[in-house]
Motif scaffolding. Structure first.
Motif, mmCIF file in Angstrom:
data_model
loop_
_atom_site.group_PDB
_atom_site.id
_atom_site.type_symbol
_atom_site.label_atom_id
_atom_site.label_comp_id
_atom_site.label_asym_id
_atom_site.label_seq_id
_atom_site.Cartn_x
_atom_site.Cartn_y
_atom_site.Cartn_z
ATOM 1 N N ALA A 164 14.157 4.884 -15.573
ATOM 2 C CA ALA A 164 13.785 4.107 -14.738
ATOM 3 C C ALA A 164 15.142 2.522 -15.000
ATOM 4 C CB ALA A 164 12.649 3.423 -15.618
ATOM 5 N N MET A 165 15.376 2.959 -16.376
ATOM 6 C CA MET A 165 16.706 1.873 -16.480
ATOM 7 C C MET A 165 17.354 1.804 -15.181
ATOM 8 S SD MET A 165 17.387 2.045 -20.773
ATOM 9 C CE MET A 165 18.774 0.976 -20.204
ATOM 10 N N THR B 153 11.084 4.503 -7.350
ATOM 11 C CA THR B 153 11.414 6.146 -8.284
ATOM 12 C C THR B 153 10.267 6.340 -9.019
ATOM 13 O OG1 THR B 153 13.201 5.938 -6.943
ATOM 14 C CG2 THR B 153 12.939 7.588 -8.668
ATOM 15 N N ALA B 154 10.876 4.925 -10.277
ATOM 16 C CA ALA B 154 10.060 5.383 -11.617
ATOM 17 C C ALA B 154 8.935 5.026 -11.644
ATOM 18 C CB ALA B 154 10.052 3.881 -11.686
ATOM 19 N N LEU B 155 7.892 5.050 -10.061
ATOM 20 C CA LEU B 155 6.433 4.935 -9.684
ATOM 21 C C LEU B 155 6.488 6.019 -9.372
ATOM 22 C CD1 LEU B 155 5.327 2.211 -7.194
ATOM 23 C CD2 LEU B 155 5.019 2.588 -10.139
ATOM 24 N N SER B 156 6.823 7.226 -8.610
ATOM 25 C CA SER B 156 6.796 8.583 -8.202
ATOM 26 C C SER B 156 7.414 9.380 -9.131
ATOM 27 C CB SER B 156 8.106 8.825 -7.447
ATOM 28 O OG SER B 156 7.488 8.347 -6.396
ATOM 29 N N LEU C 203 4.182 11.612 -10.983
ATOM 30 C CA LEU C 203 4.101 13.403 -10.996
ATOM 31 C C LEU C 203 4.072 13.445 -12.752
ATOM 32 C CD1 LEU C 203 7.855 13.696 -9.333
ATOM 33 C CD2 LEU C 203 5.203 14.779 -9.186
ATOM 34 N N ALA C 204 4.021 12.523 -14.121
ATOM 35 C CA ALA C 204 4.119 12.964 -15.063
ATOM 36 C C ALA C 204 2.565 12.966 -15.782
ATOM 37 C CB ALA C 204 5.123 12.212 -15.984
ATOM 38 N N VAL C 205 1.693 11.881 -15.046
ATOM 39 C CA VAL C 205 0.530 11.747 -15.567
ATOM 40 C C VAL C 205 -0.204 13.024 -15.072
ATOM 41 C CG1 VAL C 205 -1.755 11.287 -14.272
ATOM 42 C CG2 VAL C 205 0.228 9.495 -15.445
ATOM 43 N N MET C 206 0.302 13.790 -14.495
ATOM 44 C CA MET C 206 -0.818 15.122 -13.718
ATOM 45 C C MET C 206 -0.625 16.446 -14.995
ATOM 46 S SD MET C 206 1.141 15.417 -9.973
ATOM 47 C CE MET C 206 0.397 16.936 -9.791
#
Length: 262
Positions: free
Chosen positions: A219-220, A226-229, A233-236
């Motif tokens: 995210a930096m 993009t960070a939210l997207s 995906l990671a949460v899935m």
């Protein structure tokens, strides 16, 4: 290089050139890269502590040392570039790409490339006698080990430029106020505090810690959208995985969770 398995998922890696304040040379960089690789591959190791032997964390590059390989490479302009590419630049990339957490226990001097090395850790704890800053300009050199990218991101452009241009070195409390370290402890308790924090971190879900670190690192250099997207995906797979299920069960049962790393 000293590597110690401290148990409970904690590995301590110690830069071991105390006579040179752990200034890096080609051999130290190769050994450190090997230690990072072993840590990355070892599922039983969940947190790495990086520190220095003797009176200093790392005094930067050993430009005045007796390493013939480094002296030969420093003799020319192209040699200097190749030396950096194969030594501390390679270490910096290894640490930046590492998903597992790293804690720097900063004892004594962490200056120039040594400060860069400390800033590549995710959490930095300093002993009260630590000194942090950039001394490259005192001898006409640049913060070329990654400091020009890291310094302004950690403490802001103005403070970073001043530190580099004036060649300032700060005591531990001033370094903490700038954000170079997050905690200052008595020298005698530095290692104990680093291990305590590492063991606490090792109790957390390894997969959640690693993915959270990667999300924040990425995210930096990305947009908020993009960070939210990436987070979605990671949460899935993280929030529905075995560790998350164990964490919720433990919460409901009022007990500490027992994370397996998935």
């Amino acid at each position: 290089m000293l590597e110690e398995d401290l148990g409970e998922g904690v590995l301590r890696v110690t830069l071991n050139r105390p006579a040179r304040l752990n200034a890096y040379n080609s051999t130290l960089c190769r050994d450190l890269r090997a230690a990072i690789d072993r840590y990355d591959r070892d599922d039983s190791a969940r947190v790495m502590i990086l520190t220095g032997a003797g009176r200093g964390f790392c005094a930067g590059g050993d430009v005045a040392g007796d390493d013939p390989e480094m002296a030969r490479e420093l003799a020319g302009q192209m040699g200097r570039a190749q030396n950096l590419k194969h030594d501390l630049h390679a270490v910096a990339l290894d640490l930046m790409r590492l998903d597992k957490p790293v804690i720097a226990a900063v004892n004594g001097a962490a200056v120039a490339g040594g400060l860069t090395l400390a800033l590549l850790a995710d959490i930095r704890i300093a002993g009260e006698s630590a000194k942090l800053g950039d001394t490259s300009g005192r001898v006409g050199l640049l913060p070329d080990e990654g400091g020009a990218w890291l310094f302004p991101r950690v403490i802001g452009f103005e403070a970073a430029f001043r530190m580099v241009a004036v060649s300032e070195v700060y005591d531990a409390r001033r370094a903490q106020s700038l954000g170079l370290v997050s905690e200052v402890v008595p020298d005698v308790g530095l290692q104990e505090r680093a291990v305590e924090l590492a063991r606490t971190l090792a109790l957390r879900s390894p997969i959640a810690v690693r993915v959270a670190k990667r999300l924040m690192r990425d995210a930096m250099s990305s947009t908020f959208e993009t960070a939210l997207s990436e987070a979605a995906l990671a949460v899935m797979f993280v929030n529905t995985g075995p560790d998350a299920q164990e964490g919720m069960r433990a919460f409901r049962e009022h007990r500490p969770p027992r994370f397996g790393g998935q």
